[in-house]
Design a protein around this motif. Structure first.
Motif, short mmCIF file in Angstrom:
data_model
loop_
_atom_site.label_atom_id
_atom_site.label_comp_id
_atom_site.label_asym_id
_atom_site.label_seq_id
_atom_site.Cartn_x
_atom_site.Cartn_y
_atom_site.Cartn_z
N ALA A 21 3.08 10.97 12.86
CA ALA A 21 3.03 12.44 12.95
C ALA A 21 1.77 12.97 12.28
N ASN A 22 1.31 14.11 12.79
CA ASN A 22 0.15 14.77 12.19
C ASN A 22 0.65 15.89 11.29
N LEU A 23 0.67 15.66 9.99
CA LEU A 23 1.10 16.64 9.00
C LEU A 23 -0.05 17.01 8.07
N GLU A 24 -1.25 16.97 8.61
CA GLU A 24 -2.42 17.29 7.81
C GLU A 24 -2.34 18.73 7.30
N ARG A 25 -2.62 18.88 6.01
CA ARG A 25 -2.61 20.18 5.33
C ARG A 25 -1.27 20.91 5.45
N SER A 26 -0.23 20.18 5.62
CA SER A 26 1.11 20.78 5.67
C SER A 26 1.62 21.05 4.25
N GLU A 27 2.60 21.93 4.16
CA GLU A 27 3.23 22.25 2.88
C GLU A 27 4.65 21.70 2.87
N LEU A 28 4.90 20.77 1.96
CA LEU A 28 6.20 20.11 1.86
C LEU A 28 6.69 20.16 0.41
#
Length: 373
Positions: free
Chosen positions: A251-258
């Motif tokens: 998955a592409n979760l680049e620069r995501s907030e988790l």
């Protein structure tokens, strides 16, 4: 005035004075009798029959013999102690009764407040659930708009993008009953349904990016779902979401907030997590094989027993993280003293075991990997 008249006048004045004295005496006797009656009536409840009788005996004995015997004094003393103890216990009981009543009333108020809170949460849940009908209409419009578009033309109109983003923000988290009990933390199952529908719609990258930039998918309930490989969730905000046991390989979760997301046992193998924010995230038993965590922020993240085999930890922020029993075979790091750094400078949990199990091997000009000793 004759002498006889003078005598008669004096006798008359004497009689008047005598009458006045008699009246004063009568009033004193009356007051004394009232006070004696009050004292008599109050002495029993105040002193008790036994103490009153012992005091009377002591007074009578003193009048007769001008002294008081040791037995009489002992009797008076024992009755005084007994009476004080009894009054103390009675006073304690009188004090405790209001306290007990107050505690019981407080408990009733707390229970009542809890019931009111539960009722409010259920009302809120009903109101939030009504947004599902709005979502159904929106997804119908989305399906209609994509109906005649090819695989390379799956961007949607800005109006529909704005409607999706607005709906995601309107779906506030709430508590609901699960297995007859109210859940502990607020969450939004509707956000999970909306996000799942968007992913399955296979939108073009441009629409995905614009929707995810404007949307708020924090507090999303997204548990135990397989979404396929290579899902594009770049820039998504999934803070405080439940993503446990979700399958998101590559998955592409680049620069995501988790931030503070529950990602226990999640599958993020080969995922792109560059510059993502995973502060205080729960990544226990997660699969992060070959995941790219370059410059990711894992402050306070729990990586207990996480599999980070061949993961890229270049510049990854690990302050206060937990690396207990984490698997780091061939993990890529950015400094030769990385093991010493996490053990001594950061003092991370599990870092001492890493020192015993791994060593840093130089690979390339400025690249290092962790290999087993």
């Amino acid at each position: 005035m004759t002498e006889q008249e003078r005598i008669d006048q004096l006798e008359k004045e004497k009689q008047q004075l005598q009458d006045q004295l008699d009246q004063i005496k009568k009033r004193k006797e009356k007051k004394k009798s009232i006070g004696f009656w009050i004292l008599k009536k109050s002495s029993v409840p105040l002193l008790g029959i036994r103490l009153k009788q012992s005091i009377n005996n002591a007074i009578t004995e003193y009048k007769e013999t001008k002294s008081v015997s040791v037995d009489t004094v002992s009797d008076v003393s024992s009755n005084i102690i007994w009476r004080i103890t009894r009054i103390g216990l009675f006073g304690l009981l009188v004090t405790l009764i209001p306290s007990i009543i107050l505690i019981y009333q407080t408990k009733l108020v707390i229970n009542q407040n809890a019931l009111v809170d539960n009722q409010n949460e259920l009302i809120e849940a009903e109101r939030r659930s009504s947004l599902v009908f709005i979502m159904d209409n929106l997804l119908s419009d989305l399906s209609e708009e994509l109906k005649y578009k090819g695989s390379s033309e799956r961007n949607i109109s800005p109006v529909l993008e704005a409607r999706i983003a607005s709906l995601s923000r309107a779906m506030k988290p709430y508590k609901y009953k699960e297995d007859g009990e109210l859940i502990d933390k607020k969450i939004s199952p509707e956000k999970g349904q909306l996000l799942f529908s968007l992913i399955r719609s296979n939108l073009a990258d441009q629409s995905y990016r614009e929707i995810l930039d404007a949307s708020d998918f924090s507090y999303t309930y997204f548990k135990d779902i397989f979404l396929g490989r290579g899902v594009n969730l770049k820039y998504v905000n999934l803070s405080n979401s439940n993503l446990s046991e979700v399958n998101l390989p590559a998955a592409n979760l680049e620069r995501s907030e988790l931030i503070e997301a529950n990602m226990e046992r999640i599958n993020l193998s080969d995922a792109n997590l560059k510059q993502s924010v995973l502060t205080n995230a729960n990544l226990r038993n997660s699969e992060l094989l070959s995941a790219d965590l370059t410059n990711a922020k894992l402050y306070g993240a729990d990586l207990t027993e996480a599999d980070l085999t061949e993961a890229t930890l270049w510049g990854t922020k690990l302050e206060d993280a937990n690396l207990t029993d984490a698997v780091l075979d061939n993990a890529i790091v950015h400094r030769q003293d990385w093991i010493t750094y996490v053990a001594d400078s950061l003092d991370l949990k599990g870092a001492r075991a890493i020192q015993d199990k791994y060593r840093v091997k130089k690979q390339g000009k400025q690249q290092f990997i962790l290999v087993a000793r």
